[in-house]
Design an enzyme around this catalytic site. Structure first.
Site, PDB file in Angstrom:
ATOM      1  N   HIS A  15       0.847  -1.195   0.000  1.00  0.00           N
ATOM      2  CA  HIS A  15       0.000   0.000   0.000  1.00  0.00           C
ATOM      3  C   HIS A  15       0.880   1.242   0.000  1.00  0.00           C
ATOM      4  CE1 HIS A  15      -0.345   1.064   4.618  1.00  0.00           C
ATOM      5  NE2 HIS A  15       0.890   0.767   4.283  1.00  0.00           N
ATOM      6  N   CYS A  26       5.592   6.858   4.252  1.00  0.00           N
ATOM      7  CA  CYS A  26       4.423   6.047   3.883  1.00  0.00           C
ATOM      8  C   CYS A  26       3.788   6.489   2.562  1.00  0.00           C
ATOM      9  CB  CYS A  26       3.384   6.082   5.000  1.00  0.00           C
ATOM     10  SG  CYS A  26       3.988   5.280   6.507  1.00  0.00           S
ATOM     11  N   HIS A  30       5.062   0.465  -0.468  1.00  0.00           N
ATOM     12  CA  HIS A  30       5.773  -0.474   0.402  1.00  0.00           C
ATOM     13  C   HIS A  30       4.807  -1.571   0.846  1.00  0.00           C
ATOM     14  CE1 HIS A  30       3.821   2.353   3.171  1.00  0.00           C
ATOM     15  NE2 HIS A  30       3.857   1.388   4.067  1.00  0.00           N
ATOM     16  N   HIS A  32       3.610  -4.742   3.856  1.00  0.00           N
ATOM     17  CA  HIS A  32       3.612  -5.198   5.244  1.00  0.00           C
ATOM     18  C   HIS A  32       3.168  -6.651   5.292  1.00  0.00           C
ATOM     19  CE1 HIS A  32       3.963  -1.199   7.060  1.00  0.00           C
ATOM     20  NE2 HIS A  32       3.025  -0.770   6.242  1.00  0.00           N
ATOM     21  N   HIS A  70      -1.505 -10.534  -0.993  1.00  0.00           N
ATOM     22  CA  HIS A  70      -0.665 -10.288  -2.170  1.00  0.00           C
ATOM     23  C   HIS A  70      -1.318  -9.368  -3.192  1.00  0.00           C
ATOM     24  CE1 HIS A  70       1.748 -13.445  -0.362  1.00  0.00           C
ATOM     25  NE2 HIS A  70       2.737 -13.085  -1.159  1.00  0.00           N
ATOM     26  N   GLU A 108       0.028  -3.309  11.253  1.00  0.00           N
ATOM     27  CA  GLU A 108       0.961  -3.172  10.131  1.00  0.00           C
ATOM     28  C   GLU A 108       2.338  -3.673  10.540  1.00  0.00           C
ATOM     29  OE1 GLU A 108       1.237   0.726   8.460  1.00  0.00           O
ATOM     30  OE2 GLU A 108      -0.859   0.765   7.860  1.00  0.00           O
TER      31      GLU A 108
HETATM   32 ZN   LIG Z   1       2.443   1.027   5.528  1.00  0.00          ZN
END
Ligand SMILES: [Zn+2]
Length: 119
Positions: A15, A26, A30, A32, A70, A108
């Site tokens: 996201h 952010c 990237h 998580h 995914h 996260e």
């Molecule tokens: Zn994040």
């Protein structure tokens, strides 16, 4: 006797946050290893000794996990700004038929989580 039954699920997803400054970390794409806890609250049935079967929580969550795992969250309808807060509400809305739904938690990272109680 009132209990909370909690199940934890995990999914991997990417996201980026769209409403932060461009130099905020952010804002970059990237990923998580997300954790999602689903808690239901209710009265234990004295005959069975349980509130509901944990498997009911798993069955309710599995279609949601398949939509998230995914994927790039921002591309999913309703998650254009894929914060933990918005994701928690999105999951809650998909689980609304689950008996006793009490809390949806999105993690996260190990140290950061969002608890949502449906308000
Ligand atoms: Zn994040």
């Amino acid at each position: 006797m009132i209990v909370d039954l909690v199940k934890e699920f995990s999914f991997e997803a990417a996201h980026r946050l769209t409403q932060v400054a461009l130099d905020h970390k952010c804002a970059r794409l990237h990923g998580h290893s997300f954790k999602c806890e689903v808690a239901v609250r209710g009265e234990v049935d004295p005959a069975t000794g349980w509130f509901i079967d944990y498997a009911e929580i798993t069955e309710a969550f599995e279609p949601i996990r398949l939509q998230l795992d995914h994927y790039y969250l921002n591309e999913i309808e309703g998650l254009a700004n894929a914060t933990s807060e918005n994701l928690a509400r999105w999951v809650w809305e998909k689980l609304e038929g689950l008996k006793g739904l009490h809390r949806v938690t999105i993690r996260e990272t190990c140290a950061a989580r969002c608890d949502y109680f449906g308000e």
